[in-house]
Write a protein that holds these residues in place. Structure first.
Motif: not given
Length: 247
Positions: A120-148
């Protein structure tokens, strides 16, 4: 009327007392903020309690878990302080049917690693400069309902691939960051009779759990994770009826 979903919101409860910057963002603690968001979003559809690491048995006694339909988990600085006994107890509860919502740096939590079977390792960076865009790739999934689409978080910690997890049963969200990195940010799994959902945003240094879109995802995830049958570890029986297979 259906019974409310019994939710336990678990928090590591370290940064809120140690770091002034986090105290200012989450004066009521992160776990209480998440719990308040669930109560506001789902109302009488949920019964929400909180638990935290410093309580006896890390706040997750057998009784607590027996009365929990969905457990949410946020941890970061003290994964090793969760006992192996409690981690196994959570793992077994999931296999029996309890839902588990794994938030942000809880990718390194003992229960999640046990359930995934990878580093469960990953890459990371935290310096206060990053903007995150969270994209829905499964629009029919119940968890994605109503999410921008996309959900925009103006400042967040960057997580990047490779994320060493098993292939998700369902991938609901991916993230992109200012440095060009991408990340699988909404990963759904089934383990035994239970369901697991990993949701990436939520570094303690940013007001992520005050965001309306994030609250919507967490509320949707709780509803999806809730068990739809009585909890029990799946049983395997030895069958000695050879006559079933002979003429």
């Amino acid at each position: 009327m259906p019974e409310p979903i019994r939710v336990t919101v678990w928090g590591e409860n370290v940064h809120e007392h140690r770091d002034q910057s986090v105290k200012e963002i989450y004066p009521d603690t992160m776990h209480e903020t998440i719990a308040a968001g669930l109560r506001a979003s789902l109302g009488t559809d949920v019964e929400v309690r909180t638990a935290w690491m410093q309580q006896p048995e890390n706040g997750l006694t057998e009784e607590v878990l027996a009365n929990t339909d969905v457990l949410t988990w946020w941890g970061h600085a003290a994964h090793g302080d969760v006992t192996d006994e409690v981690a196994e107890r959570v793992q077994q509860a999931v296999l029996a049917g309890m839902g588990l919502l794994v938030l942000h740096s809880a990718h390194f939590s003992k229960p999640f690693i046990r359930l995934m079977g990878t580093t469960c390792t990953l890459d990371w960076r935290s310096d206060g400069t990053d903007r995150e865009l969270l994209w829905t790739v499964s629009p029919g999934h119940p968890i994605a309902s109503g999410v921008p689409h996309p959900m925009v978080l103006e400042k967040e910690e960057m997580y990047g691939e490779l994320f060493d997890i098993p292939q998700p049963d369902e991938l609901v969200f991916i993230s992109s960051f200012s440095g060009g990195e991408v990340f699988r940010s909404g990963c759904a799994y089934r383990r035994g009779r239970g369901r697991v959902f990993y949701f990436r945003p939520g570094d303690q240094e940013y007001p992520t759990y005050h965001d309306g879109g994030v609250k919507k995802v967490i509320a949707n995830a709780v509803k999806w994770l809730a068990p739809d049958s009585p909890r029990a570890i799946p049983e395997v029986h030895h069958r000695a009826h050879r006559e079933w297979f002979t003429k």
